[in-house]
Design a protein around this motif. Structure first.
Motif, PDB file in Angstrom:
ATOM      1  N   ILE A   2     -44.344 -34.896  34.202  1.00 47.48           N
ATOM      2  CA  ILE A   2     -44.525 -33.484  33.870  1.00 47.48           C
ATOM      3  C   ILE A   2     -43.228 -32.730  34.156  1.00 47.48           C
ATOM      4  O   ILE A   2     -42.578 -32.956  35.184  1.00 47.48           O
ATOM      5  N   THR A   3     -42.863 -31.840  33.253  1.00 44.73           N
ATOM      6  CA  THR A   3     -41.721 -30.948  33.449  1.00 44.73           C
ATOM      7  C   THR A   3     -42.072 -29.612  32.809  1.00 44.73           C
ATOM      8  O   THR A   3     -43.143 -29.459  32.229  1.00 44.73           O
ATOM      9  N   LEU A   4     -41.196 -28.659  32.937  1.00 48.25           N
ATOM     10  CA  LEU A   4     -41.385 -27.353  32.317  1.00 48.25           C
ATOM     11  C   LEU A   4     -40.349 -27.193  31.215  1.00 48.25           C
ATOM     12  O   LEU A   4     -39.201 -27.613  31.368  1.00 48.25           O
ATOM     13  N   ILE A   5     -40.756 -26.576  30.105  1.00 46.52           N
ATOM     14  CA  ILE A   5     -39.857 -26.402  28.973  1.00 46.52           C
ATOM     15  C   ILE A   5     -40.120 -25.033  28.353  1.00 46.52           C
ATOM     16  O   ILE A   5     -41.226 -24.499  28.468  1.00 46.52           O
ATOM     17  N   GLY A   6     -39.118 -24.467  27.730  1.00 54.83           N
ATOM     18  CA  GLY A   6     -39.272 -23.162  27.111  1.00 54.83           C
ATOM     19  C   GLY A   6     -40.436 -23.134  26.135  1.00 54.83           C
ATOM     20  O   GLY A   6     -40.692 -24.104  25.420  1.00 54.83           O
ATOM     21  N   LYS A   7     -41.138 -22.003  26.116  1.00 58.92           N
ATOM     22  CA  LYS A   7     -42.342 -21.866  25.288  1.00 58.92           C
ATOM     23  C   LYS A   7     -42.066 -22.201  23.825  1.00 58.92           C
ATOM     24  O   LYS A   7     -42.874 -22.852  23.165  1.00 58.92           O
ATOM     25  N   ASP A   8     -40.909 -21.786  23.310  1.00 60.48           N
ATOM     26  CA  ASP A   8     -40.577 -22.042  21.908  1.00 60.48           C
ATOM     27  C   ASP A   8     -40.298 -23.515  21.630  1.00 60.48           C
ATOM     28  O   ASP A   8     -40.296 -23.945  20.480  1.00 60.48           O
ATOM     29  N   LEU A   9     -40.066 -24.303  22.661  1.00 63.70           N
ATOM     30  CA  LEU A   9     -39.793 -25.743  22.507  1.00 63.70           C
ATOM     31  C   LEU A   9     -40.990 -26.623  22.830  1.00 63.70           C
ATOM     32  O   LEU A   9     -40.942 -27.838  22.625  1.00 63.70           O
ATOM     33  N   ALA A  10     -42.037 -26.030  23.348  1.00 59.01           N
ATOM     34  CA  ALA A  10     -43.197 -26.791  23.836  1.00 59.01           C
ATOM     35  C   ALA A  10     -44.102 -27.222  22.680  1.00 59.01           C
ATOM     36  O   ALA A  10     -45.143 -26.645  22.425  1.00 59.01           O
ATOM     37  N   LYS A  11     -43.655 -28.272  21.985  1.00 63.11           N
ATOM     38  CA  LYS A  11     -44.410 -28.830  20.860  1.00 63.11           C
ATOM     39  C   LYS A  11     -44.398 -30.348  20.974  1.00 63.11           C
ATOM     40  O   LYS A  11     -43.354 -30.936  21.267  1.00 63.11           O
ATOM     41  N   GLU A  12     -45.548 -30.960  20.726  1.00 62.99           N
ATOM     42  CA  GLU A  12     -45.590 -32.437  20.732  1.00 62.99           C
ATOM     43  C   GLU A  12     -44.582 -32.964  19.729  1.00 62.99           C
ATOM     44  O   GLU A  12     -44.470 -32.460  18.611  1.00 62.99           O
ATOM     45  N   GLY A  13     -43.836 -33.989  20.145  1.00 65.73           N
ATOM     46  CA  GLY A  13     -42.823 -34.592  19.283  1.00 65.73           C
ATOM     47  C   GLY A  13     -41.441 -33.983  19.446  1.00 65.73           C
ATOM     48  O   GLY A  13     -40.459 -34.558  18.974  1.00 65.73           O
ATOM     49  N   GLN A  14     -41.342 -32.844  20.117  1.00 61.96           N
ATOM     50  CA  GLN A  14     -40.040 -32.209  20.342  1.00 61.96           C
ATOM     51  C   GLN A  14     -39.182 -33.114  21.214  1.00 61.96           C
ATOM     52  O   GLN A  14     -39.620 -33.578  22.262  1.00 61.96           O
ATOM     53  N   GLU A  15     -37.965 -33.383  20.781  1.00 64.14           N
ATOM     54  CA  GLU A  15     -37.052 -34.209  21.554  1.00 64.14           C
ATOM     55  C   GLU A  15     -35.941 -33.335  22.122  1.00 64.14           C
ATOM     56  O   GLU A  15     -35.551 -32.341  21.515  1.00 64.14           O
ATOM     57  N   PHE A  16     -35.458 -33.743  23.293  1.00 64.02           N
ATOM     58  CA  PHE A  16     -34.336 -33.032  23.901  1.00 64.02           C
ATOM     59  C   PHE A  16     -33.561 -33.971  24.811  1.00 64.02           C
ATOM     60  O   PHE A  16     -34.085 -34.988  25.260  1.00 64.02           O
ATOM     61  N   ILE A  17     -32.316 -33.618  25.035  1.00 64.79           N
ATOM     62  CA  ILE A  17     -31.485 -34.349  25.981  1.00 64.79           C
ATOM     63  C   ILE A  17     -31.277 -33.443  27.177  1.00 64.79           C
ATOM     64  O   ILE A  17     -30.862 -32.283  27.028  1.00 64.79           O
ATOM     65  N   PHE A  18     -31.585 -33.943  28.358  1.00 62.77           N
ATOM     66  CA  PHE A  18     -31.429 -33.161  29.574  1.00 62.77           C
ATOM     67  C   PHE A  18     -29.964 -33.182  29.995  1.00 62.77           C
ATOM     68  O   PHE A  18     -29.421 -34.221  30.346  1.00 62.77           O
ATOM     69  N   LEU A  19     -29.329 -32.019  29.921  1.00 66.35           N
ATOM     70  CA  LEU A  19     -27.906 -31.899  30.236  1.00 66.35           C
ATOM     71  C   LEU A  19     -27.658 -31.348  31.634  1.00 66.35           C
ATOM     72  O   LEU A  19     -26.521 -31.089  32.004  1.00 66.35           O
ATOM     73  N   GLY A  20     -28.729 -31.175  32.395  1.00 69.96           N
ATOM     74  CA  GLY A  20     -28.609 -30.687  33.761  1.00 69.96           C
ATOM     75  C   GLY A  20     -29.203 -29.295  33.886  1.00 69.96           C
ATOM     76  O   GLY A  20     -29.410 -28.591  32.902  1.00 69.96           O
ATOM     77  N   PRO A  21     -29.493 -28.904  35.117  1.00 68.92           N
ATOM     78  CA  PRO A  21     -30.093 -27.592  35.348  1.00 68.92           C
ATOM     79  C   PRO A  21     -29.068 -26.469  35.202  1.00 68.92           C
ATOM     80  O   PRO A  21     -27.877 -26.665  35.426  1.00 68.92           O
ATOM     81  N   ALA A  22     -29.558 -25.291  34.835  1.00 70.16           N
ATOM     82  CA  ALA A  22     -28.722 -24.093  34.787  1.00 70.16           C
ATOM     83  C   ALA A  22     -28.496 -23.596  36.216  1.00 70.16           C
ATOM     84  O   ALA A  22     -29.246 -23.955  37.130  1.00 70.16           O
ATOM     85  N   SER A  33     -40.404 -29.398  40.108  1.00 71.04           N
ATOM     86  CA  SER A  33     -41.330 -29.798  39.055  1.00 71.04           C
ATOM     87  C   SER A  33     -40.741 -29.607  37.666  1.00 71.04           C
ATOM     88  O   SER A  33     -41.207 -30.197  36.701  1.00 71.04           O
ATOM     89  N   CYS A  34     -39.710 -28.810  37.557  1.00 72.64           N
ATOM     90  CA  CYS A  34     -39.103 -28.536  36.253  1.00 72.64           C
ATOM     91  C   CYS A  34     -37.999 -29.555  35.931  1.00 72.64           C
ATOM     92  O   CYS A  34     -38.096 -30.286  34.964  1.00 72.64           O
ATOM     93  N   VAL A  35     -36.976 -29.590  36.750  1.00 74.93           N
ATOM     94  CA  VAL A  35     -35.836 -30.468  36.458  1.00 74.93           C
ATOM     95  C   VAL A  35     -35.698 -31.616  37.445  1.00 74.93           C
ATOM     96  O   VAL A  35     -34.864 -32.496  37.256  1.00 74.93           O
ATOM     97  N   PRO A  66     -45.735 -26.120  31.101  1.00 71.92           N
ATOM     98  CA  PRO A  66     -45.717 -27.522  31.522  1.00 71.92           C
ATOM     99  C   PRO A  66     -45.981 -28.439  30.323  1.00 71.92           C
ATOM    100  O   PRO A  66     -46.846 -28.162  29.486  1.00 71.92           O
ATOM    101  N   VAL A  67     -45.213 -29.493  30.270  1.00 76.11           N
ATOM    102  CA  VAL A  67     -45.373 -30.504  29.231  1.00 76.11           C
ATOM    103  C   VAL A  67     -45.251 -31.877  29.875  1.00 76.11           C
ATOM    104  O   VAL A  67     -44.605 -32.038  30.908  1.00 76.11           O
ATOM    105  N   GLU A  68     -45.889 -32.840  29.241  1.00 71.71           N
ATOM    106  CA  GLU A  68     -45.700 -34.229  29.642  1.00 71.71           C
ATOM    107  C   GLU A  68     -44.639 -34.812  28.731  1.00 71.71           C
ATOM    108  O   GLU A  68     -44.706 -34.654  27.502  1.00 71.71           O
TER     109      GLU A  68
END
Length: 145
Positions: A2-22, A33-35, A66-68
């Motif tokens: 589980i992590t947290l992701i921006g509301k506009d990105l919270a869609k099943e199938g959405q892919e992202f590369i984690f580039l580190g925390p802000a 719980s987020c990063v 929250p998203v899995e």
């Protein structure tokens, strides 16, 4: 995981590369719980979206959900000839310094040197010619963790 992701990105199938925390994440109460579980420079895919919302100054809409997620599959061009669906191998970057149209497939984001991979799909011979003259096969990879 589980992590947290921006509301506009919270869609099943959405892919992202984690580039580190802000920088703003450093003192956030949701940091762990987020990063906290994400690995730097890894590619993830959202597999389930949860219901809860939290405020977050980092994301565009000011809200995270929250998203899995799980590690995403990665497409790769390789010179290996003995790879078949279901086989495992250790990724080693090719000896190539060309900056060609296929560079991102030979050195894909989210894949690191010595990663243990499993071939999910062998898509066969790559039809276009490699500048180095390599005979390339296209694979879709998963990870052995």
């Amino acid at each position: 995981m589980i992590t947290l992701i921006g509301k506009d990105l919270a869609k099943e199938g959405q892919e992202f590369i984690f580039l580190g925390p802000a920088n703003e994440c450093e003192n956030c109460r949701f940091k762990s719980s987020c990063v906290g579980n994400l690995e730097l420079n890894r590619k993830y895919v959202v597999v389930d979206v949860k219901e809860n919302e939290q405020k977050c100054p980092v994301h565009a809409e000011g809200i995270v959900i929250p998203v899995e997620v799980e590690r995403a599959s990665i497409d790769l061009l390789t010179t290996s000839k003995s790879i078949f669906e279901g086989s495992t191998f250790t990724y080693n970057a090719p000896d190539c310094d060309e900056n060609c149209d296929f560079h991102d497939l030979c050195f894909p984001d989210g894949l690191a040197e010595n990663d243990k991979c499993i071939v999910l799909e062998n898509l066969g011979k790559h039809k276009q010619e490699c500048k180095k003259g390599y005979k390339l096969n296209k694979l879709t990879l998963g990870f052995v963790i």
